[in-house]
Scaffold this motif. Structure first.
Motif, PDB file in Angstrom:
ATOM      1  N   GLY A 423      97.699  -9.549  71.100  1.00  0.00           N
ATOM      2  CA  GLY A 423      98.517  -8.353  71.018  1.00  0.00           C
ATOM      3  C   GLY A 423      97.614  -7.172  70.707  1.00  0.00           C
ATOM      4  N   ASN A 424      98.197  -5.971  70.594  1.00  0.00           N
ATOM      5  CA  ASN A 424      97.424  -4.782  70.264  1.00  0.00           C
ATOM      6  C   ASN A 424      98.130  -3.988  69.170  1.00  0.00           C
ATOM      7  N   THR A 425      97.358  -3.482  68.233  1.00  0.00           N
ATOM      8  CA  THR A 425      97.912  -2.665  67.166  1.00  0.00           C
ATOM      9  C   THR A 425      98.468  -1.365  67.748  1.00  0.00           C
ATOM     10  N   LEU A 426      99.119  -0.578  66.926  1.00  0.00           N
ATOM     11  CA  LEU A 426      99.653   0.695  67.380  1.00  0.00           C
ATOM     12  C   LEU A 426      98.539   1.655  67.782  1.00  0.00           C
ATOM     13  N   ALA A 427      97.322   1.376  67.286  1.00  0.00           N
ATOM     14  CA  ALA A 427      96.172   2.190  67.669  1.00  0.00           C
ATOM     15  C   ALA A 427      95.424   1.598  68.858  1.00  0.00           C
ATOM     16  N   GLY A 428      95.934   0.486  69.407  1.00  0.00           N
ATOM     17  CA  GLY A 428      95.324  -0.106  70.590  1.00  0.00           C
ATOM     18  C   GLY A 428      94.247  -1.139  70.327  1.00  0.00           C
ATOM     19  N   GLU A 429      94.047  -1.531  69.051  1.00  0.00           N
ATOM     20  CA  GLU A 429      93.042  -2.538  68.728  1.00  0.00           C
ATOM     21  C   GLU A 429      93.615  -3.946  68.946  1.00  0.00           C
ATOM     22  N   PRO A 430      92.858  -4.845  69.584  1.00  0.00           N
ATOM     23  CA  PRO A 430      93.382  -6.190  69.874  1.00  0.00           C
ATOM     24  C   PRO A 430      93.411  -7.089  68.640  1.00  0.00           C
ATOM     25  N   TYR A 431      94.352  -8.008  68.607  1.00  0.00           N
ATOM     26  CA  TYR A 431      94.411  -9.047  67.580  1.00  0.00           C
ATOM     27  C   TYR A 431      94.934 -10.329  68.221  1.00  0.00           C
ATOM     28  N   ARG A 432      94.613 -11.453  67.604  1.00  0.00           N
ATOM     29  CA  ARG A 432      95.095 -12.745  68.088  1.00  0.00           C
ATOM     30  C   ARG A 432      96.336 -13.145  67.315  1.00  0.00           C
ATOM     31  N   VAL A 433      97.280 -13.748  68.013  1.00  0.00           N
ATOM     32  CA  VAL A 433      98.513 -14.225  67.391  1.00  0.00           C
ATOM     33  C   VAL A 433      98.498 -15.748  67.409  1.00  0.00           C
ATOM     34  N   ARG A 434      98.686 -16.341  66.220  1.00  0.00           N
ATOM     35  CA  ARG A 434      98.684 -17.807  66.093  1.00  0.00           C
ATOM     36  C   ARG A 434     100.101 -18.275  65.768  1.00  0.00           C
ATOM     37  N   ASP A 435     100.676 -18.999  66.685  1.00  0.00           N
ATOM     38  CA  ASP A 435     102.026 -19.508  66.503  1.00  0.00           C
ATOM     39  C   ASP A 435     102.223 -20.647  67.499  1.00  0.00           C
ATOM     40  N   ASP A 436     103.426 -21.200  67.517  1.00  0.00           N
ATOM     41  CA  ASP A 436     103.756 -22.261  68.460  1.00  0.00           C
ATOM     42  C   ASP A 436     103.532 -21.763  69.888  1.00  0.00           C
TER      43      ASP A 436
END
Length: 495
Positions: A423-436
């Motif tokens: 996903g991307n933060t409101l400022a456009g920085e990427p992050y990983r999402v860990r879930d099912d």
């Protein structure tokens, strides 16, 4: 080169306590050598001994073969280790150091199986405590081979209790009190049921199973303390220079501690925990304590985490110190979550104040990215019931919980990439999402279709709310006002 912690480094008063411990009878068997039990139960027993309220000692073993290095290290230190408690108390920073002295026997049951079984025949033994993680407190079919160690903790306990039953000819007075500390609802019931299943598998007699049910106690309990473990190397070295010894088994913990045990107050005769001034409660029903922890402490974590990450806030303390997010968390807890709980408001307000102080602990670096794992299921259990309490009651949708829900949906605006979901933060920085992964695929498909077909945001949110596989119901159909309100909040966030 400093000396490693052992009896030789103790000062006079500590040495006297060590001699007293050496002559004490082993009354507690502990399954688990990890940081939590050493920073929680063992610290409590140490406090009881220090105050002259308890004269028992502990035998400690690890629950799985991989724990042998820690058990060996603890044995090499004569069962001694240092605990540093640091954090906030009534807004003031505190730091206390104790050399914990409760272990008189430390051994590996897998290479000392006879020592394990011989403890079962001890007339002095009264209590078994454990923390083997939720995965460790589970039934897994396993064969019984004479002379060979059982791998699982419940299996080991079943054989241990059978050995005790034989040794004392089924004496009702020789049953034990088992106190599992695993973070599993009804953990005592689960342990008892596992022991009985192994007993059935291995053909133990019905009289033994009856003895288990009637003369052994498997107590449900709820534990709460953040035990942060070994500190960073710079801090550890500074302490070692100050103390004049090094301690590979050093651990650290926050000041707050809470233990609710579903049992009668009379069990204080075995473990005088309240008499020592500890925050331990013998209760008739654990449910109110579990509910307040899930809805307030865990709920506050789940509320702040997606929002904090979207706004680039990395950890809990910074979220609580943030002018906007910290205020949102407090107001949501106090004005929305607490009024929806069937527990005295004053008690919940005091608990919430303790939670805030724990979140603000300057010595704990609790990353929101770590808390974020499996936020979908966490929101469903921790916050959605409170939100639905208002929606189903015909009351206005609560502002804080709605912002938290909007933050969750925006945080899960994800796409599948080569190594997972991003996903991307409101400022456009990427992050990983860990879930099912299956649930993430479903959500990613909704966002992708919405983008390709240029859906209005309210339609996208409505589709997300309609995912029964995520929420257990069609929230969009049940509560049509949700999609409109949540879409407006997300649009404002992204503006």
């Amino acid at each position: 080169m400093t000396t490693i912690m052992n009896r030789k480094v103790l000062h006079t008063k500590q040495a006297e306590a060590s001699e007293l411990l050496a002559s004490s009878k082993i009354k507690v068997l502990q399954i688990g050598e990890g940081n939590f039990l050493r920073g929680f139960v063992d610290w409590m027993l140490h406090e009881c001994r220090r105050q002259g309220l308890y004269d028992g000692a502990v035998a400690v073993t690890q629950p799985r073969p991989g724990g042998k290095p820690k058990i060996d290290a603890l044995a090499a230190q004569d069962g001694l280790y240092t605990l540093v408690i640091r954090g906030l108390e009534r807004g003031e920073r505190v730091s206390r150091t104790e050399v914990i002295q409760v272990f008189s026997q430390v051994f590996d049951p897998y290479s000392n199986w006879d020592a394990w079984l011989s403890l079962a025949e001890s007339e002095d033994l009264e209590v078994v405590v454990s923390n083997t993680t939720e995965a460790g407190l589970a039934y897994r079919p396993e064969g019984l081979v004479d002379g060979q160690p059982i791998q699982s903790y419940p299996g080991k306990l079943a054989q241990f209790l059978y050995r005790r039953y034989i040794a004392f000819e089924g004496d009702p007075a020789r049953g034990l009190v088992c106190l599992p500390c695993e973070l599993l609802e009804r953990n005592g019931d689960e342990l008892r049921d596992c022991v009985l299943r192994y007993s059935e598998d291995w053909g133990f007699p019905e009289a033994f199973k009856q003895w288990i049910r009637e003369h052994n106690r498997f107590l449900n309990s709820l534990v709460d303390r953040i035990v942060t473990g070994y500190p960073d190397a710079e801090q550890a070295d500074a302490w070692f220079d100050e103390w004049g010894y090094s301690d590979p088994m050093l651990t650290t913990a926050e000041p707050y501690h809470f233990w609710a045990i579903e049992a009668e107050q009379e069990l204080e005769r075995l473990l005088p925990l309240r008499a020592a001034g500890l925050n331990v409660h013998w209760v008739d029903d654990l449910k109110p304590y579990q509910l307040r922890k899930v809805r307030i402490l865990n709920g506050a974590h789940t509320l702040m985490t997606p929002l904090g990450l979207l706004y680039g806030i990395p950890q809990v303390r910074e979220a609580m110190e943030h002018d906007t997010l910290g205020k949102l968390v407090r107001e949501t807890v106090e004005k929305e979550i607490i009024p929806a709980l069937p527990i005295a408001a004053e008690e919940l307000a005091a608990y919430a104040d303790a939670v805030y102080e724990r979140f603000l602990n300057p010595y704990i670096f609790h990353r929101l990215a770590d808390i974020a794992m499996n936020s979908l299921s966490k929101f469903k259990v921790r916050l959605l019931p409170t939100l639905l309490y208002y929606a189903e009651g015909g009351e206005p949708l609560p502002d804080g919980l709605m912002k938290g829900f909007a933050g969750l949906l925006r945080y899960y605006k994800v796409e599948r990439v080569s190594d997972g979901f991003r996903g991307n933060t409101l400022a456009g920085e990427p992050y990983r999402v860990r879930d099912d992964a299956d649930q993430l695929d479903i959500i990613a498909a909704v966002w992708a279709k919405a983008q390709s077909e240029d859906w209005p945001l309210e339609q996208t949110v409505g589709s997300l709310l309609g995912l029964r596989d995520i929420w257990g119901q069609d929230l969009a159909a049940a509560h049509p006002q949700l999609a409109t309100a949540l879409a407006a909040i997300i649009a404002e966030m992204e503006a």
